[in-house]
Design an enzyme around this catalytic site. Structure first.
Site, PDB file in Angstrom:
ATOM      1  N   HIS A 173       0.902   5.449   1.280  1.00 40.09           N
ATOM      2  CA  HIS A 173       0.303   6.427   1.794  1.00 40.09           C
ATOM      3  C   HIS A 173       0.311   7.746   1.081  1.00 40.09           C
ATOM      4  CE1 HIS A 173       0.050   4.489   5.678  1.00 40.09           C
ATOM      5  NE2 HIS A 173       1.095   3.676   5.145  1.00 40.09           N
ATOM      6  N   HIS A 223       0.743  -1.338  -0.084  1.00 34.16           N
ATOM      7  CA  HIS A 223      -0.156  -0.164   0.144  1.00 34.16           C
ATOM      8  C   HIS A 223       1.112   1.356   0.119  1.00 34.16           C
ATOM      9  CE1 HIS A 223       0.674  -0.986   4.266  1.00 34.16           C
ATOM     10  NE2 HIS A 223       0.617   0.398   4.548  1.00 34.16           N
TER      11      HIS A 223
END
Length: 135
Positions: A102, A100
């Site tokens: 940010h 992932h």
């Protein structure tokens, strides 16, 4: 996808999210525990532990989304800057082992410190490090 991967469940709509963007491969959501106003996560729907397990096409698309959506967020939220952060391995700060990214809008004097400080002269040989990498 692991049955216990929280980010697989978030990315694939099994758990409700505040979704900012979705297509067949990705979902971008607001982080439920944000560092700053607008902190978002870019989640691929297909599981990969980290960037090293991610296929090249998906990695490229993740970075294109970060560039495009990060710029949009910075304008919309009147941010003074934007951190695009991606960690690989627990020693690097990864706590959820599903790739992932940010998107962290930054605001003057927001008080958030991400831990990158200028380094000192190393106590090891940079030439030896270069040789190890290039073997």
């Amino acid at each position: 996808m692991g049955d216990n991967c929280i980010f697989c469940k978030l990315a694939n709509g099994e758990i409700p999210t505040r979704t900012l963007y979705e297509d067949e491969e990705f979902r971008i959501i607001l982080d439920a525990g944000p560092l700053t106003r607008g902190h978002a996560l870019i989640l691929p729907k297909k599981h990969a532990r980290d960037v090293f397990e991610l296929d090249e096409e998906t990695a490229g698309k993740a970075y294109r989304l970060a560039k495009q959506f990060g710029a949009k967020m910075a304008v919309a939220l009147k941010a003074d800057g934007m951190n695009i952060l991606q960690n690989n391995g627990s020693a690097a700060g990864q706590s959820v082992f599903h790739f992932h990214m940010h998107l962290i809008p930054r605001y003057k004097e927001d008080g958030v410190r991400l831990g990158m400080e200028g380094g000192n002269e190393p106590d090891y040989s940079l030439d030896e490090v270069m040789e190890e990498i290039l073997k």
